[in-house]
Design an enzyme around this catalytic site. Structure first.
Site, PDB file in Angstrom:
ATOM      1  N   THR A   1      -6.545  24.483   4.451  1.00  0.00           N
ATOM      2  CA  THR A   1      -5.944  24.808   5.743  1.00  0.00           C
ATOM      3  C   THR A   1      -4.678  25.651   5.588  1.00  0.00           C
ATOM      4  O   THR A   1      -3.966  25.873   6.565  1.00  0.00           O
ATOM      5  CB  THR A   1      -5.598  23.525   6.507  1.00  0.00           C
ATOM      6  OG1 THR A   1      -4.813  22.678   5.666  1.00  0.00           O
ATOM      7  CG2 THR A   1      -6.854  22.785   6.940  1.00  0.00           C
TER       8      THR A   1
ATOM      9  N   ASP B   1       5.880  21.804   4.861  1.00  0.00           N
ATOM     10  CA  ASP B   1       4.897  21.733   3.786  1.00  0.00           C
ATOM     11  C   ASP B   1       5.477  22.202   2.458  1.00  0.00           C
ATOM     12  O   ASP B   1       5.094  21.715   1.399  1.00  0.00           O
ATOM     13  CB  ASP B   1       3.665  22.565   4.147  1.00  0.00           C
ATOM     14  CG  ASP B   1       2.846  21.911   5.258  1.00  0.00           C
ATOM     15  OD1 ASP B   1       2.912  20.668   5.385  1.00  0.00           O
ATOM     16  OD2 ASP B   1       2.156  22.625   6.000  1.00  0.00           O
TER      17      ASP B   1
ATOM     18  N   SER C   1      -6.064  31.455   6.248  1.00  0.00           N
ATOM     19  CA  SER C   1      -5.562  32.712   6.802  1.00  0.00           C
ATOM     20  C   SER C   1      -6.412  33.910   6.396  1.00  0.00           C
ATOM     21  O   SER C   1      -6.341  34.967   7.043  1.00  0.00           O
ATOM     22  CB  SER C   1      -4.111  32.941   6.356  1.00  0.00           C
ATOM     23  OG  SER C   1      -4.034  33.302   4.990  1.00  0.00           O
TER      24      SER C   1
END
Length: 299
Positions: free
Chosen positions: A196, A74, A201
């Site tokens: 996401t 990512d 988190s």
């Protein structure tokens, strides 16, 4: 077709797959331009002949291409999105990292790359981005000169306390109305794409990637009443920070900058987005299930 390629420099297990990909593109007659640092890295590992037929450009210069490929995780995808900038070139991720949430393809399934991606059999999702304008006024003693800086983010911006031990007090004014006050280690403003990532988190909700909204999620909030909040992405959010220290950190998609406490941040929707390539039949919930394990358990 002209194809721009960028990737991270941790590809030791995938060097031959990358060589095969670029050789295929050159044999097809495609023009291939690589980010300069990625091409240098591959040349060191694959030899000088690898460069033959390939063009290159630095990441600081926007490429001209019909399709951009990101090879890595990512982080590589976010860098490739910054490289493309406002050109809105479709970006296809080939995951060679850990999670690769933003990537639709892998070298483990090369048929999808060669028979679908390179043949144009894919769909494109336009993802919104955040724009943050940073304005820092001069101080009366002249030690701080005024400056303005502008950043964009596909995933999120995060205000954190950085190196100072005390908590941050953040005033968030939405559309010029009364402020919401956050106390804790910081605040995340996330796009649906980034919901996401860091947002998840800290307990923030997952948003459909094409939803027109943002999530404001506190980090280690000082009070249980400080909960994640979803607002329209047409909102204008002004942020001011106070703390016992001298400054705070702002990170846009993980890229940090240290700011003084008199900085004023204005967050709006960026005037352009990122065109993310997806497999034709793949859905948002498929990605959640396969990458995050959401909904895999049957009772």
């Amino acid at each position: 077709m002209r194809i721009a390629i960028n990737g991270n420099r941790h590809q030791e297990k995938h060097l031959e797959a990358i060589r095969t990909l670029t050789d295929t593109l050159v044999r097809r007659g495609d023009d291939v331009v690589m980010s300069e640092r990625f091409l240098d890295y591959l040349t060191i590992h694959l030899g000088d002949r690898f460069r033959m037929g390939l063009d290159y450009t630095p990441l600081s210069l926007q490429p001209k291409a019909d399709l951009a490929l990101s090879i890595g995780g990512d982080g590589a995808f976010l860098k490739t999105a910054r490289w493309v900038g406002d050109a809105e070139i479709p970006v296809a991720g080939i995951n060679t990292g850990h999670l690769g949430y933003l990537s639709a393809f892998t070298f483990d399934d090369p048929e999808k790359i060669y028979n679908n991606l390179l043949e144009g059999d894919f769909r494109v999702e336009k993802r919104s981005m955040l724009h943050v304008k940073i304005e820092v006024p001069a101080t009366e003693d002249g030690r701080q000169k005024p400056f303005t800086k502008e950043l964009t983010a596909l995933n999120e911006i995060a205000l954190t306390r950085g190196d100072i031990a005390s908590m941050l007090r953040i005033a968030a004014t939405i559309n010029g109305r009364s402020s919401l006050n956050y106390m804790g280690d910081g605040l995340i403003i996330s796009t649906p794409t980034g919901s996401t990532a860091y947002n998840l988190s800290v307990g923030g909700p997952i948003l459909d990637p094409e939803l027109a909204g943002w999530v404001l999620s506190p980090i280690a909030a000082h009070s249980l009443s400080m909960r994640p909040l979803v607002v329209k992405d047409s909102s204008r959010i002004e942020l001011r920070v106070d703390a016992r220290g001298e400054g705070f950190h702002l990170a846009a998609d993980g890229k940090p900058v240290t700011l003084p406490l008199n900085a004023v941040l204005t967050v709006t929707r960026a005037p352009y987005g990122v065109n993310v390539v997806q497999q034709t039949e793949h859905t948002f919930t498929d990605t959640l299930r396969e990458k995050l394990g959401l909904g895999n358990t049957l009772v």
